[in-house]
Design a protein around this motif. Structure first.
Motif, PDB file in Angstrom:
ATOM      1  N   ARG A  45       0.847  -1.178   0.238  1.00 42.33           N
ATOM      2  CA  ARG A  45      -0.166   0.132  -0.060  1.00 42.33           C
ATOM      3  C   ARG A  45       0.752   1.178   0.058  1.00 42.33           C
ATOM      4  N   ASP A  77       0.663   3.713   1.929  1.00 37.59           N
ATOM      5  CA  ASP A  77       0.955   4.457   3.330  1.00 37.59           C
ATOM      6  C   ASP A  77       1.767   3.291   4.229  1.00 37.59           C
ATOM      7  N   SER A 136      -0.083  11.117  10.641  1.00 38.08           N
ATOM      8  CA  SER A 136       0.077   9.951   9.663  1.00 38.08           C
ATOM      9  C   SER A 136      -0.478  10.253   8.186  1.00 38.08           C
ATOM     10  N   SER A 183      -2.282   8.201   6.624  1.00 40.73           N
ATOM     11  CA  SER A 183      -3.523   7.400   6.572  1.00 40.73           C
ATOM     12  C   SER A 183      -4.893   7.693   7.625  1.00 40.73           C
ATOM     13  N   ALA A 213      -3.038  12.343   4.945  1.00 43.95           N
ATOM     14  CA  ALA A 213      -3.807  11.796   3.779  1.00 43.95           C
ATOM     15  C   ALA A 213      -4.668  12.667   3.162  1.00 43.95           C
ATOM     16  N   GLU A 262     -14.638   5.501   8.149  1.00 42.05           N
ATOM     17  CA  GLU A 262     -13.977   5.078   9.558  1.00 42.05           C
ATOM     18  C   GLU A 262     -15.291   4.975  10.523  1.00 42.05           C
TER      19      GLU A 262
END
Length: 469
Positions: A148, A150, A294, A296, A310, A326
């Motif tokens: 991936r 990330d 992050s 992600s 992200a 999420e």
């Protein structure tokens, strides 16, 4: 005989006084953590992680973070139900130094090697024990078994150059900041107390509790899989709101860095309301998000982890769609957790399809466009990564386990219609709440709930090397 004489001599010298009886600590009532009882299994993809011989009922984490030295000091108290007799207690743990080990209050020893903490104390099946581990160090991320985009940032806890602390940890990474049975089949209850200096905030999963003397408290009374636990320390500002039926919502943002997300965050009650109309009542006592550094985003339980990296293009519609994804995981993945990583499609397929439906509302495309898009991407992903039901260890959570099962759910949705499909989704999350599930359980549930046999359709969509017709 010699021991008896020696004791008698001491008593005579002391004037024949009777010594006080030894203090026996009260027995621990492990039933208070019964909601954390699980049936751990070995993972077919990652058998080196987790220990199916142990069921951790509860984690009590007392943590202290020093941003200036970047040292995390911790005391982890684990209430453990051994499933089998074993010569030692073996857990996942790496990168930090063990300072002290206690087993049922008695001094023990522990060594860390190959990402495992081994405490050489025998355990007996069904006889619970309390393990306490004190440790310290600077946490660092470990490699993610995936291609991936990330994956390069790794998984697990890490310290930022500015003294911040945060984690993203799927399929593992909790082992970088506390001793853990790192497998989704072993869910547990949590209590966290995190101490930080003045001016800093500790944000974590679970229900926020009191803040006293720089110590922030969080409690999870619903069982949590270790990969959806979270902790972030930053110079946060705390925002509060109220969602449907009085749901408390707490967000943690950094002034300046997160200002652009505030318009979407303010609409969180509306977003959760949209989800509840389709999936049933939000399954936890609180909701919220924390922003971190992050690249992600993660469905960490009761407190989503949203990475600033992200969303670099300032696309707030995309941020909103990911937020829906999420939050949908709170029903699919958190309330109902996959038994092993082979069935990650159960999490991601549902969350992706719910996101797709929200994107129809957000961007205005029709059902035909969505179906064509899903089938086209499904064909591409089966050719490049493989079918979603038989993932490979080195391709964790790649796009095939997101979009291919979403295409399958689209087929079931079209066949059932809105009313029956969303009744199925609601019942799946509610009837299996706080349980682990797998393909067989899902198939049986769908067939029973709908009164139709979808076995062939489900198996074809999960196993076929090409897109089913």
């Amino acid at each position: 005989m010699r021991r008896t004489i020696a004791v008698a001599t001491v008593l005579l010298a002391a004037g024949c006084t009777t010594p006080a009886p030894p203090v026996i600590p009260p027995a621990v009532d492990y039933s208070v953590w019964s909601a954390g009882r699980s049936t751990p299994v070995a993972d077919p993809l990652y058998p080196e992680k987790g220990n199916p011989g142990l069921d951790v009922l509860h984690y009590g984490l007392e943590l202290d973070w020093k941003p200036d030295t970047k040292v995390l000091t911790g005391v982890a108290t684990l209430r453990i139900r051994p499933v089998v007799d074993a010569p030692s207690i073996t857990l996942d743990f790496t990168g930090l130094t063990v300072d002290r080990v206690l087993v049922d209050g008695a001094a023990g020893t522990g060594s860390v090697a190959a990402s495992k903490l081994v405490v050489p104390t025998p355990v007996v099946a069904g006889r619970p024990v309390t393990l306490t581990v004190a440790y310290h160090g600077t946490p660092s991320a470990v490699a993610m078994p995936s291609h991936r985009g990330d994956a390069d940032e790794g998984i697990g806890m890490r310290a930022g150059k500015d003294g911040t602390l945060w984690t993203m940890q799927e399929p593992w990474g909790a082992l970088t900041w506390y001793p853990v049975n790192e497998h989704p089949s072993d869910e547990a209850l949590y209590d966290m107390a995190v101490t930080v200096p003045e001016g800093w905030t500790a944000a974590a999963g679970g229900t926020p509790g009191e803040v006293s003397g720089g110590t922030w408290h969080y409690r999870s009374t619903d069982p949590v899989a270790s990969y959806v636990t979270t902790l972030s320390v930053d110079r946060y500002r705390k925002l509060t709101a109220t969602g449907p039926h009085g749901l408390p919502i707490t967000d943690f943002v950094r002034d300046g860095a997160d200002d652009r997300y505030l318009p979407v965050l303010k609409r969180t009650p509306e977003l959760i309301g949209w989800l509840e109309e389709r999936l049933g009542r939000y399954p936890y006592p609180t909701a919220g998000i924390l922003m971190n550094d992050s690249v992600s985003a993660m469905e960490t339980q009761q407190m989503l982890s949203m990475g600033r990296g992200a969303f670099r293009d300032n696309d707030l519609d995309y941020f909103e769609a990911v937020l829906i994804h999420e939050y949908a995981h709170q029903w699919f993945g958190n309330a109902v957790t996959p038994t092993t990583w082979t069935d990650l499609w159960l999490n991601e397929g549902w969350a992706t399809y719910v996101q797709n439906l929200y994107e129809q509302k957000l961007y205005g495309f029709d059902d035909a466009y969505l179906k064509n898009y899903l089938r086209r991407r499904d064909a591409e992903l089966r050719a490049s990564v493989g079918p979603p039901g038989t993932p490979k260890a080195g391709t964790f959570a790649e796009s095939n386990v997101y979009l291919c099962p979403a295409a399958m759910l689209r087929e079931i949705h079209e066949d059932l219609g809105d009313k029956k499909f969303f009744a199925l989704a609601t019942a799946w999350a509610a009837d299996n709440r706080n349980r682990s599930q797998d393909r067989a359980g899902f198939t049986t549930f769908v067939n029973t709930e709908t009164g139709k046999d979808y076995t062939t359709l489900i198996n074809e969509w999960l196993d076929s090397p090409t897109t089913p017709k």
